[in-house]
Design a protein around this motif. Structure first.
Motif, PDB file in Angstrom:
ATOM      1  N   UNK A 256      -5.149 -60.566  27.698  1.00  0.00           N
ATOM      2  CA  UNK A 256      -6.500 -60.983  28.056  1.00  0.00           C
ATOM      3  C   UNK A 256      -6.761 -60.490  29.475  1.00  0.00           C
ATOM      4  N   UNK A 257      -7.769 -59.647  29.637  1.00  0.00           N
ATOM      5  CA  UNK A 257      -8.078 -59.036  30.930  1.00  0.00           C
ATOM      6  C   UNK A 257      -9.107 -59.905  31.635  1.00  0.00           C
ATOM      7  N   UNK A 258      -8.647 -60.645  32.609  1.00  0.00           N
ATOM      8  CA  UNK A 258      -9.504 -61.627  33.269  1.00  0.00           C
ATOM      9  C   UNK A 258     -10.531 -60.954  34.166  1.00  0.00           C
ATOM     10  N   UNK A 259     -10.137 -59.916  34.871  1.00  0.00           N
ATOM     11  CA  UNK A 259     -11.040 -59.251  35.808  1.00  0.00           C
ATOM     12  C   UNK A 259     -11.054 -57.766  35.504  1.00  0.00           C
ATOM     13  N   UNK A 260     -12.185 -57.272  35.053  1.00  0.00           N
ATOM     14  CA  UNK A 260     -12.317 -55.837  34.803  1.00  0.00           C
ATOM     15  C   UNK A 260     -13.615 -55.355  35.428  1.00  0.00           C
ATOM     16  N   UNK A 261     -13.539 -54.269  36.156  1.00  0.00           N
ATOM     17  CA  UNK A 261     -14.720 -53.739  36.820  1.00  0.00           C
ATOM     18  C   UNK A 261     -15.569 -52.950  35.821  1.00  0.00           C
ATOM     19  N   UNK A 262     -16.848 -53.251  35.719  1.00  0.00           N
ATOM     20  CA  UNK A 262     -17.707 -52.479  34.816  1.00  0.00           C
ATOM     21  C   UNK A 262     -17.811 -51.038  35.272  1.00  0.00           C
ATOM     22  N   UNK A 263     -17.898 -50.117  34.318  1.00  0.00           N
ATOM     23  CA  UNK A 263     -18.038 -48.700  34.645  1.00  0.00           C
ATOM     24  C   UNK A 263     -19.490 -48.300  34.858  1.00  0.00           C
ATOM     25  N   UNK A 264     -20.373 -49.008  34.182  1.00  0.00           N
ATOM     26  CA  UNK A 264     -21.793 -48.680  34.317  1.00  0.00           C
ATOM     27  C   UNK A 264     -22.625 -49.860  33.844  1.00  0.00           C
ATOM     28  N   UNK A 265     -23.900 -49.820  34.174  1.00  0.00           N
ATOM     29  CA  UNK A 265     -24.873 -50.778  33.652  1.00  0.00           C
ATOM     30  C   UNK A 265     -26.091 -49.988  33.213  1.00  0.00           C
ATOM     31  N   UNK A 266     -26.654 -50.389  32.081  1.00  0.00           N
ATOM     32  CA  UNK A 266     -27.755 -49.605  31.540  1.00  0.00           C
ATOM     33  C   UNK A 266     -28.749 -50.486  30.810  1.00  0.00           C
ATOM     34  N   UNK A 267     -29.916 -49.936  30.638  1.00  0.00           N
ATOM     35  CA  UNK A 267     -30.990 -50.544  29.846  1.00  0.00           C
ATOM     36  C   UNK A 267     -31.651 -49.430  29.046  1.00  0.00           C
ATOM     37  N   UNK A 288     -40.569 -46.882  31.873  1.00  0.00           N
ATOM     38  CA  UNK A 288     -39.575 -46.229  32.722  1.00  0.00           C
ATOM     39  C   UNK A 288     -39.297 -47.072  33.974  1.00  0.00           C
ATOM     40  N   UNK A 289     -40.379 -47.509  34.605  1.00  0.00           N
ATOM     41  CA  UNK A 289     -40.238 -48.328  35.807  1.00  0.00           C
ATOM     42  C   UNK A 289     -39.556 -49.659  35.490  1.00  0.00           C
ATOM     43  N   UNK A 290     -39.953 -50.275  34.384  1.00  0.00           N
ATOM     44  CA  UNK A 290     -39.373 -51.570  34.019  1.00  0.00           C
ATOM     45  C   UNK A 290     -37.874 -51.446  33.778  1.00  0.00           C
ATOM     46  N   UNK A 291     -37.441 -50.385  33.078  1.00  0.00           N
ATOM     47  CA  UNK A 291     -36.013 -50.191  32.834  1.00  0.00           C
ATOM     48  C   UNK A 291     -35.253 -50.041  34.147  1.00  0.00           C
ATOM     49  N   UNK A 292     -35.788 -49.241  35.065  1.00  0.00           N
ATOM     50  CA  UNK A 292     -35.115 -49.036  36.352  1.00  0.00           C
ATOM     51  C   UNK A 292     -35.008 -50.339  37.129  1.00  0.00           C
ATOM     52  N   UNK A 293     -36.079 -51.111  37.137  1.00  0.00           N
ATOM     53  CA  UNK A 293     -36.060 -52.376  37.867  1.00  0.00           C
ATOM     54  C   UNK A 293     -35.086 -53.366  37.234  1.00  0.00           C
ATOM     55  N   UNK A 294     -35.017 -53.380  35.907  1.00  0.00           N
ATOM     56  CA  UNK A 294     -34.097 -54.305  35.238  1.00  0.00           C
ATOM     57  C   UNK A 294     -32.649 -53.920  35.498  1.00  0.00           C
ATOM     58  N   UNK A 295     -32.343 -52.626  35.515  1.00  0.00           N
ATOM     59  CA  UNK A 295     -30.981 -52.201  35.854  1.00  0.00           C
ATOM     60  C   UNK A 295     -30.636 -52.637  37.271  1.00  0.00           C
ATOM     61  N   UNK A 296     -31.593 -52.470  38.185  1.00  0.00           N
ATOM     62  CA  UNK A 296     -31.373 -52.918  39.553  1.00  0.00           C
ATOM     63  C   UNK A 296     -31.111 -54.412  39.623  1.00  0.00           C
ATOM     64  N   UNK A 297     -31.868 -55.195  38.855  1.00  0.00           N
ATOM     65  CA  UNK A 297     -31.667 -56.645  38.822  1.00  0.00           C
ATOM     66  C   UNK A 297     -30.278 -56.985  38.279  1.00  0.00           C
TER      67      UNK A 297
END
Length: 392
Positions: A256-267, A288-297
Motif C-alpha cells: 500500500x503506497x501511502x504517499x505518491x507524488x502525482x505525475x500530472x493533473x488534467x481536465x 478552454x479557459x474553464x479547463x485551464x482555470x480548473x486545472x489551476x484550482x
C-alpha cells in the motif's frame, strides 16, 4: 519472529456520484437515475415546491454516462456508455447533471473518516482507496464494519469493503457483495469465489487481453489458473504470461503506497456536438479557459505547481492530437496555464470540428519547493486558428 499476515482492504464507494445526488434529491431513491447531463438536466423547482426532472429519452447529444444508480444498471445503463444508447435502454430514467465539486467534497469526507483508523491509506481516485490494516487491532470483520459505519456517519453514503491478504484480492473482493458489502477473502477462498469470475474482472486484464484469452479458450480466472504457461508465453510474452499465472492464483506482493507524488493533473470535456474552431469560437474559448482555470484550482488545492502544459484535441474524425510546452516557471496559476496551452494550440492546424478538448499540467513539484520562479505575465487570451486561412 515472523511478520504478521498482511491485511489489505479495498474500499469502494457505492455508485458514488449517483449516491451523492440522491442525498440532494432523496425523492429519487429507488428509481433509475443517470448522471451525466448538462445544464438542461438541472431539475426545475415548481411553485408548489416539487421538482420536475429531465428524462433520459429527451436527451440529445453525444455525451456519455458518468454513472448510474443500481436501478438504472439493472436496465443495462453503465458508466462510459453513450447517452443516446442509454436512452434506448432506459428512456424513462431520470437524468441529472454532474457536480464534481460536490463529489470531491464527499470524497474528502470519506477519506478523512478512514484516516481516523490508520494513516496507511493509498488514494486510488475520487471514490476508492486501499487501506493497510495489518497493524490495526481487532478482527478483520469488526474493523471493516467500524470503517463502514464511520464512512456512513461522515457522508450518509454506503461503501463496499473487502479485507484480503493483498491488493489484488481486496480489489476484486470489494465488487463481490455490492452494494454495502463487507467481504473477507483468504487464499482458501480463491477456488470458490475468484476462479468462477470472468478473467476481465482482474484489474490489469483489459478488454483486448480478455478477448485474446477467450480466443485460446480461457474465459474465467480458473481457466487461467489451469492454463499452460508456455501457451500463455506464446500469445502474451514471458513477462505478462508470468503475471497472469500469478494473479490467477491470487498472488500479489505490492505494498500500500501511502504517499505518491502525482505525475500530472488534467481536465477535459467532450462536447455535446462537434464545435467549429471559427464559427463556435466563443464556446470553445469559454471551455478552454474553464479547463485551464480548473486545472489551476486542482493544483493549488493539492499543493502542487507544474512546468509542462499540454493540450489534447479530438476531432470529428476521432483523430487525437496532443501538444506540450515547457513553461519558463512552475505555476498553478490558471492564466499562466492558459497562456501555455494557447501556445500549444497554435501548433495544431484547426481544420476540422472539435469533439474533445483537454488541458494537462505535468512536471509537478510541491508548491513549497517552488523557490523563486519568476511570476507569469498576465495577458488576454483568445481561441485562435493557427493559420488565418483556415476554412469550414
Amino acid at each position: 519472529m515472523s511478520s504478521p499476515v498482511r491485511r489489505i482492504a479495498h474500499l469502494d464507494m457505492d455508485a458514488f456520484y449517483a449516491s451523492v445526488e440522491l442525498l440532494r434529491y432523496p425523492d429519487l431513491r429507488g428509481q433509475a437515475v443517470v448522471i451525466g447531463g448538462g445544464r438542461n438536466a438541472v431539475p426545475e423547482t415548481l411553485p408548489d415546491g416539487s421538482r420536475r426532472y429531465a428524462r433520459l429519452r429527451d436527451y440529445v447529444g453525444r455525451g456519455v454516462v458518468t454513472t448510474s444508480t443500481y436501478e438504472a444498471r439493472a436496465l443495462g445503463v453503465f458508466s462510459a456508455m453513450g447517452m443516446m444508447k442509454a436512452a434506448k435502454l432506459a428512456p424513462d430514467a431520470i437524468l441529472l447533471p454532474t457536480d464534481f465539486d460536490a463529489y470531491r467534497r464527499y470524497s474528502g469526507l470519506f477519506k478523512a473518516a478512514v484516516r481516523t483508523f490508520t494513516e496507511q491509506v493509498e488514494d486510488r481516485g475520487i471514490d476508492e482507496i486501499y487501506i493497510d490494516l495489518t497493524e490495526v487491532p481487532g478482527e478483520p470483520a469488526e474493523v471493516a464494519a467500524r470503517i463502514k459505519a464511520a464512512v456512513s456517519e461522515a457522508t450518509g453514503l454506503t461503501c463496499s469493503i473487502c479485507v484480503a491478504p493483498n491488493k489484488l484480492l481486496a480489489k476484486i473482493g470489494s465488487e463481490l457483495d455490492k452494494p454495502d458489502g463487507l467481504t473477507l477473502l483468504t487464499p482458501a477462498d480463491i477456488p470458490r469465489r475468484i476462479w468462477p469470475l470472468a478473467a476481465r474482472k482482474v484489474n490489469g486484464i483489459g478488454p483486448k487481453a480478455a478477448e485474446k484469452l477467450a480466443g485460446i479458450g480461457i474465459e474465467t480466472v480458473g481457466d487461467l489458473a489451469e492454463a499452460d504457461q508456455g501457451v500463455l508465453q506464446t500469445h502474451f510474452g514471458r513477462n505478462y504470461a508470468g503475471w497472469l499465472i500469478e494473479v490467477a492464483h491470487g498472488r500479489d506482493d505490492r505494498p500500500v503506497v501511502v504517499s505518491s507524488e502525482p505525475k500530472s493533473m488534467s481536465r477535459e470535456t467532450t462536447f455535446e456536438r462537434d464545435l467549429h474552431p471559427r464559427v463556435d469560437r466563443p464556446l470553445l474559448s469559454e471551455s478552454f479557459t474553464r479547463l485551464c482555470m480548473r486545472v489551476g484550482e486542482d493544483l493549488r488545492r493539492k499543493g502542487y505547481v507544474g512546468r509542462t502544459v499540454g493540450i489534447k484535441l479530438r476531432f470529428d474524425d476521432f483523430r487525437t492530437v496532443t501538444r506540450d510546452l515547457t513553461m519558463p516557471a512552475h505555476t498553478a496559476d490558471g492564466a499562466a496555464i492558459r497562456r501555455g496551452a494557447t501556445e500549444c494550440l497554435k501548433r495544431i492546424p484547426l481544420e476540422r470540428r472539435i469533439r474533445l478538448l483537454g488541458v494537462r499540467v505535468s512536471a509537478l513539484i510541491p508548491a513549497d519547493e517552488q523557490g523563486d520562479d519568476p511570476a507569469p505575465v498576465q495577458e488576454e487570451f483568445r481561441f485562435e486558428d493557427e493559420r488565418p486561412d483556415a476554412r469550414e
